[in-house]
Write an enzyme that holds these catalytic residues in place. Sequence first.
Site, short mmCIF file in Angstrom:
data_model
loop_
_atom_site.label_atom_id
_atom_site.label_comp_id
_atom_site.label_asym_id
_atom_site.label_seq_id
_atom_site.Cartn_x
_atom_site.Cartn_y
_atom_site.Cartn_z
N GLY A 72 -3.69 22.75 6.88
CA GLY A 72 -4.05 23.98 7.20
C GLY A 72 -4.76 24.35 8.41
N HIS A 202 -1.99 20.08 0.61
CA HIS A 202 -3.06 19.50 -0.54
C HIS A 202 -3.44 20.89 -1.35
CE1 HIS A 202 -7.29 20.56 0.93
NE2 HIS A 202 -6.50 20.67 1.98
N CYS A 326 -20.81 25.48 0.78
CA CYS A 326 -20.60 24.19 0.78
C CYS A 326 -19.95 23.60 1.75
CB CYS A 326 -19.60 23.93 -0.66
SG CYS A 326 -18.08 24.40 -0.85
#
Length: 392
Positions: A72, A202, A326
Amino acid sequence: MDFIYFDYAATTPVDQRVVDAMLPFMTERFGNPNSLYALGRDAYRGLEDARERVAQAIGASRPDEIIFTGGGTEGDNAALIGIMARASDGPAHLVVSAYEHHAVLEPAHWLEKRGHAVSYLAPRADGHIHPEDLASVMRPDTKLVSVMHGNNEIGAVNDVAELARVAHEHGALMHTDAAQTLGKVPFDVDALGVDAATFSGHKIYGPKGVGVLYLRRNVKFEPMLKGGGQEFRKRSGTQNVAGAVGFAAALEIMVREMPAESERLARLRDRLILGVTTRLENTEPTAPGGERLPNIAPLLIKGVEGEAMLLQLDAQGIAVSTGSACSSGSLEPSHVLLACGVPKEVAHGSLRVSLGRFTTDADVDRFLEVFPPIVERLRAMSPVYARMFGSP
Ligand SMILES: *Cc1c(COP(=O)(O)O)cnc(C)c1O
């Protein structure tokens, strides 16, 4: 240990059916698809079959509009940089939304540093990018609009068809990052009217490190990777045949199972959100309203740090995310929530619970049992909570 995975928006396990489809292309069918002898032609057939199946699944009229990529991030970078590079002779204008994935925002910043003008369009409080707002920033020299289909933190699904109409009315092309929506809400390149779209393997129970860039025929595009001229000269490099085959298999499963699975996930999501907000005061879904991804429960737990909740849940074997912070390891609240107008102090208490193929009712029950006491404990120790609401 019973481990509960609630972070399907970050990545998904590869479905065993996808593994089975890929394996022959890593072993006996290992040829280079660009080689002319039988082994190469066999790999080529596998690759082109995958391409045709992807084209079919997203309504592309020609297989050569499907470019296999390394994921991506590559697709987003290639779309922005590759299209802007060929859109005009000199500097031009690009519009992106302010709550894009970093894979769109960073190339936008880079293009800005290279002399292009960039508008960062804010979502409204309902978490959506509104077509009227897009219309108000369009300029005569706007060449490209990039607005994500579904947001990875709050799950808002944008009306890309309407946004594309505005872009085209002003003579610009439309790209959408559909990494989160592919296989979860219907995606058809003609129904949405997009000129380019990015997907990632994914996020759909396929392998990591493989993706697809949809590029409508006739869109002028400068390849980022130059070399042997594979992928219709748009992405050089020996193709990841097994990855492409895995992507196609994963996508077909998603599309086939979408109606029942999206309904199932939306029910679990709503039960989780309602369970949290009724058990805990001063909690709410983030930027609610409008069309939503069925699998993302975005929550604001006021007066608690997202990271603290994440670590406490991890200690109980439950994996969740706080949002985008994160990825950068930063303690700044997420740019997505700030763009939606969530106050900084509240944005610190963001938690993203994302559901998927292997999530069950029992997982949601377990979460609703484990999570409220964690929040109560953290709030009891939190000066921020005491300042916001008095003692818990
Ligand atoms: C995951 C994701 C990406 C990046 O895809 P990778 O394959 O991990 O590089 C880009 N955009 C969105 C919306 C995503 O969710």
